[in-house]
Write a protein that holds these residues in place. Structure first.
Motif, mmCIF file in Angstrom:
data_model
loop_
_atom_site.group_PDB
_atom_site.id
_atom_site.type_symbol
_atom_site.label_atom_id
_atom_site.label_comp_id
_atom_site.label_asym_id
_atom_site.label_seq_id
_atom_site.Cartn_x
_atom_site.Cartn_y
_atom_site.Cartn_z
ATOM 1 N N LEU A 81 0.836 -1.202 0.000
ATOM 2 C CA LEU A 81 0.000 0.000 0.000
ATOM 3 C C LEU A 81 0.871 1.253 0.000
ATOM 4 C CD1 LEU A 81 -2.870 1.090 0.156
ATOM 5 C CD2 LEU A 81 -2.653 1.147 2.596
ATOM 6 N N PHE A 95 -2.294 8.318 -7.348
ATOM 7 C CA PHE A 95 -2.297 7.054 -6.612
ATOM 8 C C PHE A 95 -2.028 5.905 -7.580
ATOM 9 C CE2 PHE A 95 -5.058 3.841 -4.273
ATOM 10 C CZ PHE A 95 -4.062 3.533 -3.359
ATOM 11 N N ILE B 10 -7.570 4.863 0.982
ATOM 12 C CA ILE B 10 -6.206 4.636 1.481
ATOM 13 C C ILE B 10 -6.165 4.677 3.001
ATOM 14 C CG2 ILE B 10 -3.862 5.521 1.543
ATOM 15 C CD1 ILE B 10 -4.348 6.789 -1.141
ATOM 16 N N LEU B 13 -7.664 1.743 4.996
ATOM 17 C CA LEU B 13 -6.945 0.519 4.651
ATOM 18 C C LEU B 13 -5.594 0.500 5.368
ATOM 19 C CD1 LEU B 13 -7.336 -1.908 2.789
ATOM 20 C CD2 LEU B 13 -6.127 -0.700 1.020
ATOM 21 N N ALA B 14 -4.868 1.619 5.286
ATOM 22 C CA ALA B 14 -3.562 1.686 5.951
ATOM 23 C C ALA B 14 -3.724 1.526 7.452
ATOM 24 C CB ALA B 14 -2.887 3.012 5.626
ATOM 25 N N TYR B 59 -11.431 10.403 -10.582
ATOM 26 C CA TYR B 59 -10.025 10.167 -10.290
ATOM 27 C C TYR B 59 -9.630 8.896 -11.017
ATOM 28 C CZ TYR B 59 -5.757 10.090 -7.552
ATOM 29 O OH TYR B 59 -4.448 10.123 -7.161
ATOM 30 N N ALA B 60 -8.666 9.018 -11.938
ATOM 31 C CA ALA B 60 -8.219 7.834 -12.675
ATOM 32 C C ALA B 60 -7.027 7.255 -11.951
ATOM 33 C CB ALA B 60 -7.847 8.213 -14.091
ATOM 34 N N ILE B 61 -7.171 6.028 -11.408
ATOM 35 C CA ILE B 61 -6.074 5.427 -10.647
ATOM 36 C C ILE B 61 -4.962 5.021 -11.603
ATOM 37 C CG2 ILE B 61 -5.439 3.469 -9.204
ATOM 38 C CD1 ILE B 61 -8.228 3.635 -8.089
ATOM 39 N N GLY B 62 -3.715 5.339 -11.226
ATOM 40 C CA GLY B 62 -2.577 5.025 -12.077
ATOM 41 C C GLY B 62 -2.351 6.055 -13.166
ATOM 42 N N GLY B 63 -3.270 7.021 -13.294
ATOM 43 C CA GLY B 63 -3.072 8.096 -14.254
ATOM 44 C C GLY B 63 -3.232 7.687 -15.706
#
Lengths: 145, 512
Positions: A81, A95, B10, B13-14, B59-63
């Motif tokens: 993570l 992210f 995040i 989860l963390a 929000y697109a994860i990983g861009g």
């Protein structure tokens, strides 16, 4: 649970190292060939489980091992993570972005951060499967008593 | 604002992994960090709710950028509707975790409890944020699997049995949902909700699509415990530790059941009148039968669990009426009113049902029984519990000025205006029976003389439990304000906009 015969013990000792190496191979080539963290982690767990089966649960102090594997499982998944969160602080600040240089296609060190994810997912999966196995063994021992 | 979206996944989860690592070494780490983190999420979600200007953030994860207008990244989408859910998830989660500080102290392995609670919140936040069917399924599994473990947390015979039943039925539901997602993927070759929606809107609805819709209604209906699929709920919700019951009843069945049904049927499919009538019927049946089953219960938490089925029926039928009117294309203002009533009742139910479960937990904490016949006379010894539970009982039965009254009123007005007279009559009838059932709860638990035990030694519960109950009691009153025009447009308005114009959702993702 008692151990098995000396033949089984010797063969298990010989084989388990090879199985362990094969698991590492699958994990480190995860971005190039089929397989990856999950498959390799399961194979590594197999190497440990083979030894436990051959030598029996009496030979090892399983409760301590269970705590250790459970701790390393949590640590590994936390690092996965954090690798993803780290991308929030550098480069495109997104992210799960792949922030390391991509390298040459087909090289062992390439594909940016993906091999790192594979390695830690491999540790996490191996530790998780061992934890589940040990939990079942410990449960069975406790029921006997 | 866009960059804040992944924090909702995040951070919890963390926290859940950190608790497993550090909780063993630092004493009391788990019970300080969990409420703090959830308080942070509550503040964050309310900040987003109040600053919701463009009503759609992605929000697109990983861009990964879309290629030829085909989205290839995993998207998180935050709009008015998911924000309302996020606010309830983190708010009820925060209050439940504060309550747990005293309540869970009697159990061993507190680390596991808080870690699973954080995982459950991660899963639910992920479900409401995900703009992708497969990730929605993954987050749904994260939240329900941790709730299986939490239901069995007491590890007594009854709890394990309830958890097993929940696992079997939940497994069937997950199988049906995954099967439906597979069929959708086969038909459209994509998993992004906006992309699927664009494809469905450009084609005729075939029988195949109807089959997928029926599968999804059964799958998510099982998760939301709508009437023919409700068998697991009374066992699971009554056996779990009380803060978890409050989370399950107050939040989980909404976030993984009702939310997904609403999101998929309003945004993704072109809904026919038949399917929307089916949804309305399911809602009406669960509303009526849920309350009829509740009235004979003597176990407080079982009684509350049956009322959850009944109150969720109100939400589903109201949303269903909105869907019928939208499918017919008539009376858009009445459709808006019906949807507003459904969403409003969903928010209210989270607060008052959460509070009722916390009250039940407080009673159980002090006198170790859940049987109404063995209680009595508690109002003298536990004044705060008694007072807050009175507020919650009145709110759930729809007595003014509490929040339940306003949402039920809006639902009934909408049903009458949409000419669903039978449904409106049944809604009033169920509300009366609910009142009767909660008067029984009040009388037997708090006002009756106890014949079975001496009540002199009973004390009020410790401060963290009182804090959560009082805050929820205040919220029961404060949420009535949402019924008034100025505030309603600010909070519920964006959510209703999202549901009535699905094109907006599609355009923000595809047209980037």
């Amino acid at each position: 649970m008692k151990g098995m015969s000396i033949i089984v013990k010797k063969v298990a000792q010989l084989i388990s190292g090879l199985i362990f190496l094969y698991g590492i191979y699958i994990i480190t080539h995860g971005h190039l060939t089929p397989g990856g963290g999950f498959a390799g982690g399961a194979i590594i767990a197999g190497a440990y489980i083979l030894n436990i089966l051959a030598f029996g649960s009496d030979a090892m102090n399983l409760k301590n091992k269970e705590q250790g594997s459970s701790l390393s499982e949590s640590l590994a998944i936390f690092i996965v993570l954090m690798l993803a969160v780290f991308a929030l602080f550098i480069g495109s600040k997104i992210f799960f972005a792949n922030y390391l240089p991509k390298g040459q296609l087909g090289e062992i060190i390439s594909a940016g951060a993906i091999p790192l994810y594979n390695i830690f997912i491999g540790i996490e999966v191996a530790a998780a499967i061992i934890t589940i196995f040990l939990a079942l063994v410990i449960f069975k021992e406790e029921v006997k008593k | 604002m866009n960059s804040l979206i992944p924090l909702f996944v995040i951070v919890p989860l963390a926290t859940s992994f950190l608790i497993m690592i550090l909780g063993k070494f630092i004493n009391g780490f788990q019970k300080t960090i969990t409420p703090l983190v959830l308080l942070f999420l509550t503040v964050l979600s309310f900040y987003c709710l109040l600053n919701n200007h463009s009503n759609s953030y992605t929000y697109a994860i990983g861009g990964w950028e879309p290629i030829d207008n085909i989205p290839i990244a995993i998207y998180f989408v935050m709009d008015g509707f998911s924000l309302i859910l996020l606010c309830i998830i983190s708010l009820i989660g925060f209050l439940a975790s504060v309550y747990s500080i005293s309540y869970i102290a009697k159990f061993t392995s507190e680390n596991n409890f808080y870690s699973l609670l954080c995982l459950m919140i991660t899963g639910m936040s992920g479900v409401v944020l995900s703009g992708d069917l497969f990730n929605l399924f993954v987050f749904l599994e994260i939240s329900v699997i941790s709730s299986y473990a939490l239901v069995a947390f007491g590890t007594e015979k009854e709890e394990l049995e309830a958890s097993f039943k929940y696992q079997v039925l939940g497994g069937i539901a997950s199988f049906i949902i995954l099967f439906a997602i597979g069929l959708i993927y086969w038909r459209t070759k994509t998993l992004n909700i906006a992309d699927i929606s664009a494809l469905f809107h450009s084609h005729e609805t075939s029988t195949f699509d109807l089959f997928i819709q029926i599968l999804l209604i059964s799958g998510f209906g099982l998760k939301a415990a709508m009437m023919p699929f409700h068998a697991w709920l009374p066992d699971a919700h009554s056996s779990a530790p009380s803060p978890i019951s409050a989370m399950l009843s107050g939040v989980l069945i909404k976030a993984v059941g009702i939310y997904v049904i609403i999101r998929l049927f309003f945004t993704m499919f072109i809904v026919s009148e038949e399917i929307s009538l089916l949804i309305t019927t399911l809602g009406t049946i669960s509303m009526v039968i849920g309350v009829l089953l509740a009235i004979g219960q003597w176990d407080i938490k079982r009684l509350l669990a049956y009322h959850s089925i009944s109150q969720m029926g109100y939400v589903v039928l109201s949303i269903g009426i909105g869907l019928v009117l939208l499918a017919r294309g008539v009376k858009p203002t009445v459709a808006t009113l019906a949807i507003a009533g459904g969403l409003f009742h969903m928010v209210n139910h989270a607060v008052f049902k959460g509070l009722l479960f916390l009250n039940a937990g407080a009673i159980e904490h002090r006198i170790n029984t859940r049987n109404l016949k063995e209680m009595g006379g508690l109002s003298k010894h536990m004044p705060v519990t008694s007072g807050t539970s009175f507020i919650a009982s009145m709110a759930i039965s729809g007595i003014p000025p509490f929040n339940g009254f306003f949402s039920k009123l809006i639902i009934i007005i909408a049903a009458v205006q949409a000419k669903f007279y039978l449904v409106a009559f049944l809604a009033v009838f169920v509300s009366v029976i609910t009142l009767a059932s909660f008067l029984k709860f009040q009388r037997y638990a708090f006002y009756n003389k106890s014949e079975h035990r001496s009540t002199s030694k009973i004390k009020e519960v410790p401060f963290p439990m009182l804090f959560s109950m009082i805050v929820m009691g205040i919220l029961c009153l404060a949420f009535s304000l949402l019924a008034f025009p100025g505030i309603r447009e600010q909070i519920l308005g964006p959510a209703i906009d999202v549901l009535t114009n699905p094109n907006q959702y599609v355009q923000t993702i595809i047209g980037i």
